[in-house]
Scaffold this motif. Sequence first.
Motif, PDB file in Angstrom:
ATOM      1  N   CYS A 105     -23.333 -30.800  -5.586  1.00 55.29           N
ATOM      2  CA  CYS A 105     -22.400 -31.925  -5.621  1.00 55.29           C
ATOM      3  C   CYS A 105     -22.325 -32.489  -4.207  1.00 55.29           C
ATOM      4  N   LYS A 134     -18.303 -38.328   0.007  1.00 56.22           N
ATOM      5  CA  LYS A 134     -17.830 -38.015  -1.332  1.00 56.22           C
ATOM      6  C   LYS A 134     -16.655 -38.886  -1.735  1.00 56.22           C
ATOM      7  N   HIS A 275     -21.179 -34.050 -14.480  1.00 57.27           N
ATOM      8  CA  HIS A 275     -19.880 -34.726 -14.450  1.00 57.27           C
ATOM      9  C   HIS A 275     -19.400 -35.059 -15.863  1.00 57.27           C
ATOM     10  N   GLU A 301     -26.118 -31.033 -11.198  1.00 57.73           N
ATOM     11  CA  GLU A 301     -25.595 -30.343 -10.014  1.00 57.73           C
ATOM     12  C   GLU A 301     -25.974 -28.863 -10.018  1.00 57.73           C
ATOM     13  N   ASP A 312     -16.507 -29.378  -7.274  1.00 54.52           N
ATOM     14  CA  ASP A 312     -17.135 -29.281  -8.603  1.00 54.52           C
ATOM     15  C   ASP A 312     -17.812 -27.932  -8.898  1.00 54.52           C
ATOM     16  N   GLN A 315     -18.846 -26.849 -12.635  1.00 55.88           N
ATOM     17  CA  GLN A 315     -19.923 -27.521 -13.384  1.00 55.88           C
ATOM     18  C   GLN A 315     -21.312 -27.317 -12.785  1.00 55.88           C
TER      19      GLN A 315
HETATM   20 MN    MN Z   1     -19.827 -33.607  -8.283  1.00 50.49          MN
END
Ligand code: MN
Length: 340
Positions: A105, A134, A275, A301, A312, A315
């Motif tokens: 990420c 980000k 995402h 990711e 994140d 995920q």
């Molecule tokens: Mn991300």
Amino acid sequence: MIIVMSRSATDHDIEQVIKRLEQRGYGHHLSRGIERTVIGAIGAADAEKQALADNLQRLTGVERVVPILKPYKIVSRESHPRRSRVLFGSAEFGGTRVSVIAGPCTVESRAQLLATARAVGKAGAVALRGGAFKPRTSPYDFQGLGEEGLELLAEAREATGLPIVTEARDAAHVERVAEIADAVQIGARNMQNYELLRAAGQSGKPVLLKRNFSATVEEWLKAAEYVASSGTLDIVLCERGIRTFEPSMRNTLDLSAVYVAKRETYLPVIVDPSHATGDYRAVPSLSLAAIAAGADGLIVEVHPDPAKALCDGPQQLTPKRFARLMDELRAVAEAVGRTA
Ligand code: MN
Ligand code: PEP
């Protein structure tokens, strides 16, 4: 455009519409049906079309004004019947190959990025992702390493040969991001940041345009039109999940959008299952589904130690799970006449 008159429209109403069209320099074609009359406007100039449509809509007896051309002209399939192939450095999107972009990420450190880059490259990813700027929903969350992150990405490309994709969060970042990256990513939160879209379109680099989680496909394609009309047709669209009433996943992956975007445009369309789901356990099945549904690639990711990720974590796939996913992906790609 076509002007549909209401059933109760009088001859006078029809004459008023024709008169308005003539005043604006348009020809017309009148079609009187048994039920209602329809007027075709001929010779609409682009910039004025919407204003004229709004104006006609207000006239007595006008039921509906229907545009004929798509609002996203340059990126529309009508304007280029052949699908485009877009290169992010050596990575091609829109060909037979299903192209997978993978990486963390966020760029957190040299060690984290290099380990990920090597692992995803070995597993078959064609490009490396990683956020330096980000776009965080909270101002208190880690905002990325910025310039240092960009330099680490360049180093990872040097070490692995993988082209890099990273986000420009602000129009002011675009020039620098474009200097380093092989493709400029526009994030979901910025899909309708028109200055950013224009800057990305003028950057000289291809653009990865993510769909906003609350945008219709039409709005997404209009955002692509901003990029295209600013200077580049090298655009890859990315569906990354939308907000729906269903709370069981972070977002709802809208696979219909892959179909619709590919029907409406000639641009390659990829899917971000990370995402879309927010859960690494759901990433493999939705990745496979995306490829089966016609997506031209994925952006996934991957983190060497997701539990320690600054962003994140839930995920991100481990490199091992990513390699397994790539194996599964090859089988599905082959089943739909592609390679991975
Ligand atoms: Mn991300
Ligand atoms: C990302 O890909 O790094 C990202 C922030 O995704 P999105 O813009 O889709 O939320």
